[in-house]
Design an enzyme around this catalytic site. Structure first.
Site, PDB file in Angstrom:
ATOM      1  N   PHE A 123       0.867  -1.185   0.000  1.00  0.00           N
ATOM      2  CA  PHE A 123       0.000   0.000   0.000  1.00  0.00           C
ATOM      3  C   PHE A 123       0.898   1.228   0.000  1.00  0.00           C
ATOM      4  O   PHE A 123       1.507   1.562   1.027  1.00  0.00           O
ATOM      5  CB  PHE A 123      -0.848  -0.071   1.272  1.00  0.00           C
ATOM      6  CG  PHE A 123      -1.944   0.948   1.407  1.00  0.00           C
ATOM      7  CD1 PHE A 123      -3.168   0.775   0.769  1.00  0.00           C
ATOM      8  CD2 PHE A 123      -1.772   2.052   2.227  1.00  0.00           C
ATOM      9  CE1 PHE A 123      -4.202   1.689   0.931  1.00  0.00           C
ATOM     10  CE2 PHE A 123      -2.798   2.981   2.401  1.00  0.00           C
ATOM     11  CZ  PHE A 123      -4.014   2.794   1.751  1.00  0.00           C
ATOM     12  N   LEU A 125       1.295   4.797   0.080  1.00  0.00           N
ATOM     13  CA  LEU A 125       0.750   6.137   0.326  1.00  0.00           C
ATOM     14  C   LEU A 125       1.854   7.100   0.782  1.00  0.00           C
ATOM     15  O   LEU A 125       2.034   8.178   0.204  1.00  0.00           O
ATOM     16  CB  LEU A 125      -0.352   6.045   1.395  1.00  0.00           C
ATOM     17  CG  LEU A 125      -1.037   7.352   1.774  1.00  0.00           C
ATOM     18  CD1 LEU A 125      -1.818   7.923   0.593  1.00  0.00           C
ATOM     19  CD2 LEU A 125      -1.994   7.141   2.959  1.00  0.00           C
ATOM     20  N   GLU A 127       5.177   9.168   1.486  1.00  0.00           N
ATOM     21  CA  GLU A 127       6.318   9.617   0.672  1.00  0.00           C
ATOM     22  C   GLU A 127       7.340  10.291   1.599  1.00  0.00           C
ATOM     23  O   GLU A 127       7.003  10.675   2.723  1.00  0.00           O
ATOM     24  CB  GLU A 127       5.839  10.609  -0.397  1.00  0.00           C
ATOM     25  CG  GLU A 127       4.819   9.960  -1.311  1.00  0.00           C
ATOM     26  CD  GLU A 127       4.389  10.849  -2.468  1.00  0.00           C
ATOM     27  OE1 GLU A 127       4.818  12.023  -2.525  1.00  0.00           O
ATOM     28  OE2 GLU A 127       3.626  10.346  -3.308  1.00  0.00           O
ATOM     29  N   ILE A 157       7.286   1.271   2.978  1.00  0.00           N
ATOM     30  CA  ILE A 157       6.138   0.500   2.480  1.00  0.00           C
ATOM     31  C   ILE A 157       6.239  -0.968   2.905  1.00  0.00           C
ATOM     32  O   ILE A 157       7.120  -1.701   2.447  1.00  0.00           O
ATOM     33  CB  ILE A 157       6.007   0.640   0.943  1.00  0.00           C
ATOM     34  CG1 ILE A 157       5.959   2.134   0.557  1.00  0.00           C
ATOM     35  CG2 ILE A 157       4.782  -0.109   0.444  1.00  0.00           C
ATOM     36  CD1 ILE A 157       4.866   2.952   1.236  1.00  0.00           C
ATOM     37  N   THR A 158       5.326  -1.359   3.782  1.00  0.00           N
ATOM     38  CA  THR A 158       5.271  -2.744   4.277  1.00  0.00           C
ATOM     39  C   THR A 158       5.011  -3.702   3.122  1.00  0.00           C
ATOM     40  O   THR A 158       4.176  -3.417   2.259  1.00  0.00           O
ATOM     41  CB  THR A 158       4.140  -2.870   5.324  1.00  0.00           C
ATOM     42  OG1 THR A 158       4.375  -1.927   6.364  1.00  0.00           O
ATOM     43  CG2 THR A 158       4.070  -4.278   5.896  1.00  0.00           C
ATOM     44  N   GLY A 338      12.792  -7.848  34.733  1.00  0.00           N
ATOM     45  CA  GLY A 338      14.046  -7.296  35.225  1.00  0.00           C
ATOM     46  C   GLY A 338      15.102  -7.308  34.133  1.00  0.00           C
ATOM     47  O   GLY A 338      14.787  -7.125  32.946  1.00  0.00           O
ATOM     48  N   GLY A 339      16.350  -7.557  34.502  1.00  0.00           N
ATOM     49  CA  GLY A 339      17.458  -7.539  33.533  1.00  0.00           C
ATOM     50  C   GLY A 339      17.272  -8.552  32.414  1.00  0.00           C
ATOM     51  O   GLY A 339      17.708  -8.330  31.276  1.00  0.00           O
ATOM     52  N   GLU A 362      -0.237   3.906  10.167  1.00  0.00           N
ATOM     53  CA  GLU A 362      -1.693   4.009   9.966  1.00  0.00           C
ATOM     54  C   GLU A 362      -2.261   5.196  10.754  1.00  0.00           C
ATOM     55  O   GLU A 362      -3.348   5.136  11.310  1.00  0.00           O
ATOM     56  CB  GLU A 362      -2.398   2.685  10.281  1.00  0.00           C
ATOM     57  CG  GLU A 362      -1.864   1.557   9.401  1.00  0.00           C
ATOM     58  CD  GLU A 362      -2.870   0.505   9.006  1.00  0.00           C
ATOM     59  OE1 GLU A 362      -4.082   0.751   9.123  1.00  0.00           O
ATOM     60  OE2 GLU A 362      -2.424  -0.556   8.540  1.00  0.00           O
ATOM     61  N   SER A 365      -0.398   8.674  16.840  1.00  0.00           N
ATOM     62  CA  SER A 365      -1.333   8.947  17.949  1.00  0.00           C
ATOM     63  C   SER A 365      -1.838  10.387  17.892  1.00  0.00           C
ATOM     64  O   SER A 365      -3.008  10.665  18.177  1.00  0.00           O
ATOM     65  CB  SER A 365      -0.648   8.685  19.293  1.00  0.00           C
ATOM     66  OG  SER A 365      -0.465   7.302  19.477  1.00  0.00           O
TER      67      SER A 365
HETATM   68  C1  LIG Z   1       7.606   0.033   9.884  1.00  0.00           C
HETATM   69  C2  LIG Z   1       6.723   0.987   9.129  1.00  0.00           C
HETATM   70  C3  LIG Z   1       5.825   0.481   8.190  1.00  0.00           C
HETATM   71  C4  LIG Z   1       5.030   1.362   7.443  1.00  0.00           C
HETATM   72  N1  LIG Z   1       4.188   0.860   6.471  1.00  0.00           N
HETATM   73  C5  LIG Z   1       3.578   1.728   5.623  1.00  0.00           C
HETATM   74  C6  LIG Z   1       2.861   1.242   4.477  1.00  0.00           C
HETATM   75  O1  LIG Z   1       2.731   0.030   4.267  1.00  0.00           O
HETATM   76  N2  LIG Z   1       2.318   2.150   3.619  1.00  0.00           N
HETATM   77  C7  LIG Z   1       2.423   3.492   3.822  1.00  0.00           C
HETATM   78  O2  LIG Z   1       1.916   4.252   2.998  1.00  0.00           O
HETATM   79  N3  LIG Z   1       3.090   3.995   4.902  1.00  0.00           N
HETATM   80  C8  LIG Z   1       3.672   3.138   5.791  1.00  0.00           C
HETATM   81  N4  LIG Z   1       4.382   3.619   6.873  1.00  0.00           N
HETATM   82  C9  LIG Z   1       4.501   5.073   7.051  1.00  0.00           C
HETATM   83  C10 LIG Z   1       3.713   5.608   8.241  1.00  0.00           C
HETATM   84  O3  LIG Z   1       2.347   5.546   7.982  1.00  0.00           O
HETATM   85  C11 LIG Z   1       4.225   7.033   8.486  1.00  0.00           C
HETATM   86  O4  LIG Z   1       5.526   6.898   9.042  1.00  0.00           O
HETATM   87  C12 LIG Z   1       3.319   7.816   9.419  1.00  0.00           C
HETATM   88  O5  LIG Z   1       2.122   8.132   8.748  1.00  0.00           O
HETATM   89  C13 LIG Z   1       3.956   9.117   9.920  1.00  0.00           C
HETATM   90  O6  LIG Z   1       4.500   9.851   8.873  1.00  0.00           O
HETATM   91  P1  LIG Z   1       6.012  10.406   8.999  1.00  0.00           P
HETATM   92  O7  LIG Z   1       6.856   9.234   9.361  1.00  0.00           O
HETATM   93  O8  LIG Z   1       6.338  11.124   7.745  1.00  0.00           O
HETATM   94  O9  LIG Z   1       5.976  11.380  10.222  1.00  0.00           O
HETATM   95  P2  LIG Z   1       5.495  12.931  10.214  1.00  0.00           P
HETATM   96  O10 LIG Z   1       4.175  13.033   9.534  1.00  0.00           O
HETATM   97  O11 LIG Z   1       6.608  13.765   9.728  1.00  0.00           O
HETATM   98  O12 LIG Z   1       5.258  13.160  11.763  1.00  0.00           O
HETATM   99  C14 LIG Z   1       6.330  13.446  12.672  1.00  0.00           C
HETATM  100  C15 LIG Z   1       5.705  13.841  14.004  1.00  0.00           C
HETATM  101  O13 LIG Z   1       4.918  15.026  13.846  1.00  0.00           O
HETATM  102  C16 LIG Z   1       3.600  14.783  14.297  1.00  0.00           C
HETATM  103  N5  LIG Z   1       2.652  15.548  13.489  1.00  0.00           N
HETATM  104  C17 LIG Z   1       2.573  15.627  12.130  1.00  0.00           C
HETATM  105  N6  LIG Z   1       1.554  16.407  11.762  1.00  0.00           N
HETATM  106  C18 LIG Z   1       0.961  16.830  12.900  1.00  0.00           C
HETATM  107  C19 LIG Z   1      -0.147  17.672  13.196  1.00  0.00           C
HETATM  108  N7  LIG Z   1      -0.908  18.221  12.240  1.00  0.00           N
HETATM  109  N8  LIG Z   1      -0.459  17.892  14.505  1.00  0.00           N
HETATM  110  C20 LIG Z   1       0.262  17.318  15.510  1.00  0.00           C
HETATM  111  N9  LIG Z   1       1.326  16.529  15.284  1.00  0.00           N
HETATM  112  C21 LIG Z   1       1.662  16.282  13.996  1.00  0.00           C
HETATM  113  C22 LIG Z   1       3.398  13.295  14.149  1.00  0.00           C
HETATM  114  O14 LIG Z   1       2.342  12.806  14.996  1.00  0.00           O
HETATM  115  C23 LIG Z   1       4.761  12.770  14.561  1.00  0.00           C
HETATM  116  O15 LIG Z   1       4.844  12.747  15.962  1.00  0.00           O
HETATM  117  C24 LIG Z   1       5.135   2.754   7.667  1.00  0.00           C
HETATM  118  C25 LIG Z   1       6.023   3.249   8.647  1.00  0.00           C
HETATM  119  C26 LIG Z   1       6.816   2.390   9.350  1.00  0.00           C
HETATM  120  C27 LIG Z   1       7.780   2.956  10.347  1.00  0.00           C
END
Ligand SMILES: Cc1cc2nc3c(=O)[nH]c(=O)nc-3n(C[C@H](O)[C@H](O)[C@H](O)COP(=O)(O)OP(=O)(O)OC[C@H]3O[C@@H](n4cnc5c(N)ncnc54)[C@H](O)[C@@H]3O)c2cc1C
Length: 383
Positions: A123, A125, A127, A157-158, A338-339, A362, A365
Site C-alpha cells: 500500500f 501512500l 512519501e 512501504i510494508t 528485570g534484567g 496508519e 497517535s
Molecule cells: C515500519 C513501518 C511500516 C510502514 N508501512 C507503511 C505502508 O505500508 N504504507 C504506507 O503508505 N506507509 C507506511 N508507513 C509510514 C507511516 O504511515 C508514516 O511513518 C506515518 O504516517 C507518519 O509519517 P512520517 O513518518 O512522515 O511522520 P510525520 O508526519 O513527519 O510526523 C512526525 C511527528 O509530527 C507529528 N505531526 C505531524 N503532523 C501533525 C499535526 N498536524 N499535529 C500534531 N502533530 C503532527 C506526528 O504525529 C509525529 O509525531 C510505515 C512506517 C513504518 C515505520
C-alpha cells in the site's frame, strides 16, 4: 453488543491460535534476528484462509466478517507483529480496497491470488516529504494515450519488496485530496524499483521498502476507482486498517501478559516467587486491564462495521488506545522480567521494539487525536 464470541468466531480463534503456536511463535525470534520472516509463511497463511477473511468466496476469499478479522489479527499479533503486519497490509489494506473499489476484472485478476498467498499486496501512500500530511503527496500520474505514466517515491512501504501488486496513490489533478487517484501497479513493471529498508527498531523480519517509480506505464484499466477518488480509497482503507491494528495490539499486549504471568510465578527473589509481591502484581494487572479494554474497543469497531454503521471515529479511538496500551504493556513486561527482559533470550524486548511502531503507522497517535477532536468539535485542525 454480545461480548461472547459465537461458535464460528470461537472456532476461528482456536484454529488460528493453534496455528500461530505451531507456525509462528517458535520462529519469531530467529526471524527477528535474521531481519527476515521466512517467505513460505505467506503460502501457509493463504492455505489457512487467513489472507481471505471478509473477501467473498467467489473471489477466492474465506468469507467471515469484521469480527472474524479482529479475532484472527489478535492471534497473529500475539505470535509475531511482523507476520500480523503482512496480513494487515495485503488483506486489510490492499485486497479489501480491491473488493470495495475494484472493477470486476481487477477483482477476478487479483483477489484469488492475494487470498491464496500466491501474490502479496503493498500500500503505497507515504512519501519522503508527506507522511501524516498524505493529502499533499507528490507522486504524479500523467495521462499518456489510453494509459498513465507514474513517477515518484514511496517510503516505509510494508511488504514492499515482497509484493506482486502495489496500490499507488498518485496525483492526477490539482492540489489536495481531490487530485489523487489510486492505481494497481504490478511491481514487475518497467521503471518500478524497490529497496529494502534495514535496521528498523522493530518488525525487523518484515520487508519494509522504498519504492521508486520512474516513468512506470500502466493502462487505464489499472486505475482503482474513479479519477480523483484515490484519497477517499486511502482513508477508507485506513479507517478499517486501524481496527485491525488495534486487534493486533491486543494480541501483542496479551503476549506480554502471558509471558509476565509465567515469569512472575517462576522467578524467585527474597525466597518467594516475584508474583507474590504486590508491586509486581500491579504491573501485571495494568496490562490485563488494558488488554480487556483495548479488545472491547476493537470489537466495538467490528460490530459497527458488521452492522453497516459509521465507524471511523471509533476506529481512531480503538487504534489510539490499543497502540499506546501495547507500548505500555511491553514496557511493563520488561519491568517484570528485570534484567532478563533486556536481552533477546526472552521475547519481551522484541515486544517493546515491535510495539513502538504501532503508535506511528496508519496514523500517529497525534493524528488519531486530531481525528477524534474533529469529530467531537466539528473543527478541522488539519487546515
Ligand atoms: C515500519 C513501518 C511500516 C510502514 N508501512 C507503511 C505502508 O505500508 N504504507 C504506507 O503508505 N506507509 C507506511 N508507513 C509510514 C507511516 O504511515 C508514516 O511513518 C506515518 O504516517 C507518519 O509519517 P512520517 O513518518 O512522515 O511522520 P510525520 O508526519 O513527519 O510526523 C512526525 C511527528 O509530527 C507529528 N505531526 C505531524 N503532523 C501533525 C499535526 N498536524 N499535529 C500534531 N502533530 C503532527 C506526528 O504525529 C509525529 O509525531 C510505515 C512506517 C513504518 C515505520
Amino acid at each position: 453488543m454480545d461480548l461472547e464470541l459465537g461458535d464460528a468466531h470461537r472456532a476461528l480463534r482456536e484454529v488460528a491460535g493453534a496455528w500461530v503456536d505451531k507456525e509462528v511463535v517458535p520462529h519469531a525470534a530467529a526471524w527477528d534476528r535474521a531481519e527476515a520472516v521466512d517467505r513460505a509463511i505467506v503460502r501457509k497463511l493463504g492455505d489457512m484462509g487467513f489472507l481471505g477473511i471478509e473477501i467473498p468466496e467467489e473471489y477466492g476469499g474465506s468469507g467471515g466478517d469484521a469480527l472474524s478479522y479482529c479475532v484472527l489479527l489478535e492471534e497473529l499479533g500475539r505470535g509475531d507483529s511482523a507476520v500480523r503486519g503482512i496480513v494487515s497490509v495485503s488483506l486489510g489494506l490492499v485486497a479489501k480496497s480491491i473488493k470495495s473499489y475494484g472493477s470486476e476484472e481487477q477483482k477476478r485478476h487479483w483477489l484469488p491470488r492475494l487470498c491464496a498467498g500466491e501474490a502479496l499486496g503493498c500500500f503505497g501512500l507515504t512519501e519522503p516529504e508527506t507522511g501524516s500530511d498524505a493529502a499533499n503527496l507528490a507522486t504524479k500520474a500523467v495521462r499518456d494515450g489510453d494509459g498513465w505514466v507514474l513517477s515518484g517515491t514511496k517510503i516505509f512501504i510494508t511488504n514492499g519488496t515482497w509484493a506482486e501488486v502495489a496500490v499507488i496513490f498518485a496525483r492526477t489533478g490539482g492540489h489536495g485530496p481531490k487530485g489523487i487517484t489510486a492505481f494497481l501497479v504490478p511491481t514487475d513493471t518497467t521503471g518500478f524499483t524497490r529497496t529494502e529498508i534495514k535496521g528498523k527498531l522493530g518488525l525487523r523480519g518484515q520487508a519494509t521498502a522504498e519504492l521508486v517509480l520512474d516513468g512506470v506505464r500502466v493502462p487505464d484499466s489499472a486505475r482503482l476507482g474513479a479519477e480523483g477518488g484515490g484519497f477517499t480509497i486511502a482513508m477508507s482503507a485506513l479507517d478499517k486498517g486501524r481496527m485491525g491494528v488495534a486487534a493486533g495490539c491486543v494480541g501483542l499486549a496479551r503476549a506480554c501478559l502471558e509471558a509476565s504471568v509465567r515469569y512472575a510465578r517462576e522467578r524467585e527473589q527474597f525466597g518467594k516467587p516475584i508474583a507474590s509481591y504486590q508491586l509486581v502484581q500491579e504491573l501485571i494487572a495494568d496490562i490485563a486491564v488494558d488488554v480487556e479494554a483495548a479488545r472491547l474497543l476493537a470489537w466495538r469497531v467490528a460490530d459497527l462495521v458488521d452492522r453497516g454503521q459509521p465507524f471511523g471515529t471509533a476506529a481512531s479511538v480503538a487504534k489510539l488506545f490499543a497502540s499506546e496500551a501495547a507500548v505500555k504493556a511491553a514496557n511493563n513486561a520488561i519491568q517484570v522480567f528485570g534484567g532478563y527482559g533486556y536481552i533477546d533470550e526472552y521475547p519481551v524486548q522484541k515486544y517493546l521494539r515491535d510495539a513502538r511502531v504501532l503508535t506511528l503507522y496508519e496514523g500517529t497517535s497525534q493524528i488519531q487525536k486530531l481525528l477524534i477532536g474533529r469529530a467531537l468539535t466539528g473543527v478541522n485542525a488539519f487546515v
